[in-house]
Design an enzyme around this catalytic site. Structure first.
Site, short mmCIF file in Angstrom:
data_model
loop_
_atom_site.label_atom_id
_atom_site.label_comp_id
_atom_site.label_asym_id
_atom_site.label_seq_id
_atom_site.Cartn_x
_atom_site.Cartn_y
_atom_site.Cartn_z
N ARG A 61 0.84 -1.20 0.00
CA ARG A 61 0.00 0.00 0.00
C ARG A 61 0.87 1.25 0.00
O ARG A 61 0.61 2.19 -0.73
CB ARG A 61 -0.92 -0.01 1.23
CG ARG A 61 -1.88 1.16 1.29
CD ARG A 61 -3.00 0.96 2.28
NE ARG A 61 -2.52 0.54 3.60
CZ ARG A 61 -2.99 1.01 4.75
NH1 ARG A 61 -3.94 1.91 4.75
NH2 ARG A 61 -2.53 0.56 5.90
N HIS A 104 -18.85 11.28 2.41
CA HIS A 104 -19.39 9.96 2.76
C HIS A 104 -20.90 10.03 2.75
O HIS A 104 -21.49 11.01 3.25
CB HIS A 104 -18.90 9.53 4.15
CG HIS A 104 -19.40 8.18 4.57
ND1 HIS A 104 -18.87 7.01 4.06
CD2 HIS A 104 -20.41 7.82 5.40
CE1 HIS A 104 -19.52 5.99 4.59
NE2 HIS A 104 -20.45 6.45 5.41
N ASP A 140 -13.44 6.67 7.04
CA ASP A 140 -14.69 7.41 7.25
C ASP A 140 -14.69 8.15 8.57
O ASP A 140 -15.64 8.11 9.35
CB ASP A 140 -15.90 6.46 7.19
CG ASP A 140 -16.06 5.84 5.82
OD1 ASP A 140 -15.59 6.44 4.84
OD2 ASP A 140 -16.65 4.75 5.72
#
Length: 526
Positions: A61, A104, A140
């Site tokens: 990542r 979101h 989030d």
């Protein structure tokens, strides 16, 4: 401000921001981790440079992020806007970039994750929405910049919510947040986990407005039969309101769109006065208004201004309706009567007219609704309610002739009434009753002529001779005074402020008219 957009799929929020350029913000680059992402073509069509940095199977990542950072380093930007970028960011990436925003599709912290809409439906909540937040290394989470609430309706599924939240929520909230950053109005306190926005502090005119009303009635139709309509109610309103007024004549049809609009206009006039007052309204303009010692006399005086136009009109009273007033009301066709209560005898009389809607409002006439609103296509105008209430001390006499005490009383009555006449507005009055009304004209001198015509031809038992004239704005030319003098007007109340005030005053002096100026106008354009 320059933006870097990051998306893995369609990037509809990024497209919306690019098209709207909130605060002048422009995209320097749009980057995706998927070479087939539709956002790439959409960005290219808008002339925005694009970068694609897919993640290799054997790549960590952080290694992938370093290649993303290298691609972004070729561009100058001040803010990163993410939109469905399907990668969890590391702390290092967040630290190496300017502020990163994400949207979101729920009201965080409730319902995080990929399946927010499904969670909303499973929880059975009645409201969802979206959240624009500053991105940190968590998922989030991060300081909230702004949110937009969206209702959940019975029968909704996840697709319904997805579309509604996107178009009615995200398309409002995300550009709003970008605009605030572009205008340098945002302070992010990462330690405290808060975001403050200069100007987004409430008050009468907040930076963002969230309003909610409940549907109170389905109306037969809108202004015209081919238009659907409904009535929405604010249950927190304390002031007397036709929206909350029960209809007492069971035989009458329900209130229509125009009935509510006109009844509201009529009620707002009689709220202006402490004395018994009546207003007769047609198409939101007063056909007549008056105050008197009794409510029945106030009705008679108001009606006599223009009984022809009062046919099919709306009657508002600021006192309980008694039988004597009710008897007068039913002598000619009326659509609605509004009053703070009715005697039993009055209700018996009014019930003789099956078509007459009888609305019972409260006697709370003190203003609690301090703002007025008007919907526009794509927005809404909000302003303070016109609560000016002049006294004799507020009037500046500008002519050689001084007005009498009776004329001043009539002027003040005319001023409180003309506030409710569509501009350009002219009103003739004697005592505390109207004599002629010229409403909604594009020429002020035409409004004077119409008020004169109404007073001469339609008023019963009174006329323009010796009346006072009120104008909702200054007179641009002395021809208005010439026409008024020919009609017999003896005193004038007007705001003043025209570059031609001197010639208007000179014309008043030539006709031995008294004139006072208020220093403030009272336009009404809706």
């Amino acid at each position: 401000m320059k933006l870097a957009g990051m998306a893995s799929n369609r990037g509809r929020n990024l497209r919306n921001i690019a098209d709207r350029a909130p605060g002048g913000a422009e995209f320097a680059v749009v980057l995706s981790n998927d070479e087939d992402a539709p956002i790439l073509d959409a960005a290219a069509e808008r002339g925005i440079p694009t970068e694609v940095v897919p993640k290799a199977e054997d790549e960590s990542r952080r290694e992938h992020e370093q290649r993303v950072e290298a691609a972004l380093a070729e561009y100058d930007f001040d803010l990163v806007a993410m939109d469905g970028y399907m990668r969890i960011l590391t702390e290092d990436f967040v630290a190496n970039q300017p502020t990163i925003l994400n949207v979101h599709p729920s009201l965080l912290p409730a319902f995080p994750g990929m399946d927010a809409h499904e969670q909303v439906l499973e929880a059975g909540v009645k409201q969802t929405g979206c959240t624009v937040h500053v991105v940190d290394e968590t998922v989030d989470d991060g300081p909230i910049v702004t949110q937009e609430p969206i209702p959940v309706f019975e029968g909704d599924d996840a697709d319904d919510l997805k579309e509604r939240v996107l178009y009615e929520g995200e398309f409002k909230a995300y550009p709003r947040a970008v605009e605030w950053f572009a205008e340098d109005r945002v302070t992010v306190d990462r330690e405290a986990g808060t975001v403050s926005v200069e100007g987004d502090e409430g008050g009468d005119f907040p930076a963002r407005r969230v309003t909610s009303e409940d549907r109170a009635a389905d109306l037969r139709y809108g202004e015209n039969p081919h238009q659907d309509a409904a009535l929405y109610a604010d249950s927190t309103c304390e002031e007397a309101s036709v929206v909350h007024a029960p209809e007492l004549n069971d035989a009458a049809k329900g209130m229509g769109y125009n009935n509510y609009n006109d009844a509201d206009a009529a009620l707002n006039i009689v709220k202006e006065f402490d004395e018994p007052a009546c207003a007769v309204i047609k198409h939101t303009n007063p056909a007549g208004a008056a105050t008197a010692d009794s409510i029945s006399q106030a009705y008679a005086d108001a009606l006599s201004t223009d009984p022809k136009s009062a046919f099919g009109g709306i009657v508002a009273l600021n006192r309980e309706c008694d039988a004597a007033t009710a008897e007068q009301i039913i002598e000619s066709y009326k659509e609605v009567v509004v009053a703070p209560g009715y005697t039993d005898a009055a209700l018996d009389v009014l019930a003789e007219k099956d078509s007459l809607r009888v609305l019972d409002v409260s006697d709370q006439f003190d203003v609690t609704e301090t703002l007025t609103e008007k919907d526009l296509v794509g927005g809404r105008l909000v302003q303070e309610r016109d609560q000016q209430a002049l006294t004799a001390e507020d009037l500046e006499v500008v002519t050689e002739r001084e007005p009498t005490d009776e004329q001043i009383e009539s002027m003040l009555f005319a001023w409180q009434t003309i506030k409710h006449v569509k501009s350009n507005a002219i009103l003739f009055a004697k005592g505390t009753e109207t004599v002629g009304v010229g409403a909604g004209q594009v020429s002020r001198v035409d409004a004077v002529r119409i008020a004169e015509m109404k007073a001469e031809k339609d008023a019963e038992g009174k006329g323009p001779e010796g009346a006072v004239m009120a104008s909702d704005a200054f007179f641009p030319f002395p021809d208005n005074i010439e026409v008024a003098a020919e009609a017999g007007i003896e005193a004038v109340i007007q705001p003043g402020g025209s570059k031609n005030d001197d010639s208007v005053i000179e014309a008043a002096d030539e006709h031995d008219m008294a004139m006072v100026m208020t220093g403030t106008r009272c336009f009404r354009h809706d």
